[in-house]
Write an enzyme that holds these catalytic residues in place. Structure first.
Site, PDB file in Angstrom:
ATOM      1  N   CYS A 108       0.837  -1.209   0.000  1.00 39.46           N
ATOM      2  CA  CYS A 108       0.000   0.000   0.000  1.00 39.46           C
ATOM      3  C   CYS A 108       0.866   1.251   0.000  1.00 39.46           C
ATOM      4  O   CYS A 108       1.401   1.655   1.034  1.00 39.46           O
ATOM      5  CB  CYS A 108      -0.936  -0.004   1.207  1.00 39.46           C
ATOM      6  SG  CYS A 108      -1.991   1.455   1.288  1.00 39.46           S
ATOM      7  N   CYS A 147      -0.411   4.106   2.181  1.00 37.53           N
ATOM      8  CA  CYS A 147      -0.168   3.898   3.621  1.00 37.53           C
ATOM      9  C   CYS A 147       1.298   4.137   3.967  1.00 37.53           C
ATOM     10  O   CYS A 147       1.615   4.747   4.976  1.00 37.53           O
ATOM     11  CB  CYS A 147      -0.517   2.466   4.042  1.00 37.53           C
ATOM     12  SG  CYS A 147      -2.017   1.819   3.339  1.00 37.53           S
ATOM     13  N   ASP A 148       2.201   3.623   3.168  1.00 38.97           N
ATOM     14  CA  ASP A 148       3.599   3.524   3.589  1.00 38.97           C
ATOM     15  C   ASP A 148       4.596   4.363   2.773  1.00 38.97           C
ATOM     16  O   ASP A 148       5.759   4.444   3.165  1.00 38.97           O
ATOM     17  CB  ASP A 148       4.038   2.045   3.543  1.00 38.97           C
ATOM     18  CG  ASP A 148       3.210   1.201   4.507  1.00 38.97           C
ATOM     19  OD1 ASP A 148       2.797   1.738   5.548  1.00 38.97           O
ATOM     20  OD2 ASP A 148       2.957   0.019   4.213  1.00 38.97           O
TER      21      ASP A 148
END
Ligand code: NDP
Length: 312
Positions: A135, A138-139
């Site tokens: 992701c 997300c990261d």
């Protein structure tokens, strides 16, 4: 064993827990069956920095513990178990948990989520959470001002490569064929982004690094040539698999298995069955969007139950 309840929630990610908070506060006395991975995909992540309300960020597993405690506080009955069979042709609906517990529920909220597909090489598993991620939204932030690699050639991979290109100095995009599956417009955006380099006909041979990712070795599948690219982040964007198999006999899905909801609602094709979270979302896939649709599902379940004069 069999029991009859008002509202059953299947799945325990942000969508399921949010549905539980709303359903419990509305007096529906919901029962939740968590599935195998209690807390859902977020328990496999580390820092979450984009969920509103946590200004300092929070670890994914801790956040899901907070969600759980909030659902418990209003009386959700949370149980461990997997829905293994359903019959949505009857009223109340029937759901079997772990093949042997039978539940009859008037309203059912499906929140079983999706799973990222992985390449299946050992280094990917070993370095998951230590540079390997599925992701970018997300990261990606953790790898800003460094070089990263992304594998995949669909719309998700293109979208994530472009997202990463704004944070990272360079994005190495590994594409296994000599063309991409993504829509033409997304492909063009990738090609037009100067700091994305596409490696055609290339497969991931190995992700390198002792405790964190420090390079990826790719193999050209036409020439067999191996190339090592130093990177700190390795993003896998080769698709997701919604966990809809057990409902498919009754619930309409698209050709990839995502549950189809009436646009702008959490309603499925079966009255009294609602779907939320990644199970019905192949575009956004964020904890906060999953929570939002979990709220919608519970509000709609409550409305539906009171219109039918069922339950509380
Ligand atoms: P897709 O299934 O569309 O694409 C997966 C990609 O990963 C393909 O290019 C495939 O390659 C590649 N791939 C699969 N397995 C491997 C492997 N083992 N090694 C290397 N590459 C691999 O998934 P997406 O998640 O991209 O998209 C899913 C759906 O969601 C699509 O319908 C998409 O259009 C939609 N979507 C829409 C968005 C939007 O509207 N904004 C945003 C994101 C997704 P190959 O082509 O060779 O099979």
């Amino acid at each position: 064993m069999s029991e009859k309840i008002n509202c059953l929630i299947i799945g325990s990610g942000p969508a399921g827990y949010t549905a539980a908070i709303y359903a419990a506060r509305a007096g529906l006395k919901p029962i939740m069956y968590t599935g195998l991975l209690q807390g859902g995909q977020l328990v496999n992540t580390t820092d979450v920095e984009n969920y509103p309300g946590y200004p300092k960020g929070i670890l994914g597993p801790e956040m899901m513990e907070d969600f759980k405690n909030q659902a418990l506080r209003f009386g959700t009955d949370i149980r461990f178990g997997m829905a293994t069979k359903v019959d949505f042709s009857v009223s109340p609906k029937k759901i079997w948990i772990d093949d042997n517990i039978e539940v009859e529920a008037d309203a059912v909220i499906l929140a079983t989520g999706a799973e990222a597909k992985w390449l299946g090489i050992p280094s990917e598993k070993r370095l998951n959470g230590s540079g390997v991620s599925a992701c970018a939204v997300c990261d990606g932030f953790f790898y800003r001002n460094t070089e990263v690699a992304i594998v995949g050639a669909g719309d998700t991979a293109c979208e994530e490569a472009i997202y990463l290109s704004k944070l990272c100095t360079k994005v190495h995009m590994i594409v296994r064929r000599d063309e991409m599956r993504a829509s033409k417009i997304m492909q063009q955006r990738v090609i037009d982004t100067p700091n994305i380099q596409v490696y055609w006909n290339s497969e991931t041979d190995e992700i390198l690094g002792e405790t964190v990712v420090d390079a990826v070795r790719i193999k050209n599948n036409k020439t067999g040539e191996l190339t090592t690219i130093p990177v700190h982040g390795f993003f896998v964007a080769i698709g997701h698999q919604p966990n809809s198999g057990v409902f498919k006999e009754f619930i309409t899905t698209d050709d990839q298995g995502y549950v189809t909801t009436v646009p702008g609602t959490a309603k499925t094709n079966v009255e009294g069955v609602f779907a939320c979270g990644d199970l019905q979302d192949k575009v956004y896939r964020q904890a906060v969007t999953a929570a939002g649709t979990g709220c919608m599902a519970a509000l709609e379940a409550e409305r539906w139950l009171s219109e039918k004069g069922i339950g509380h």
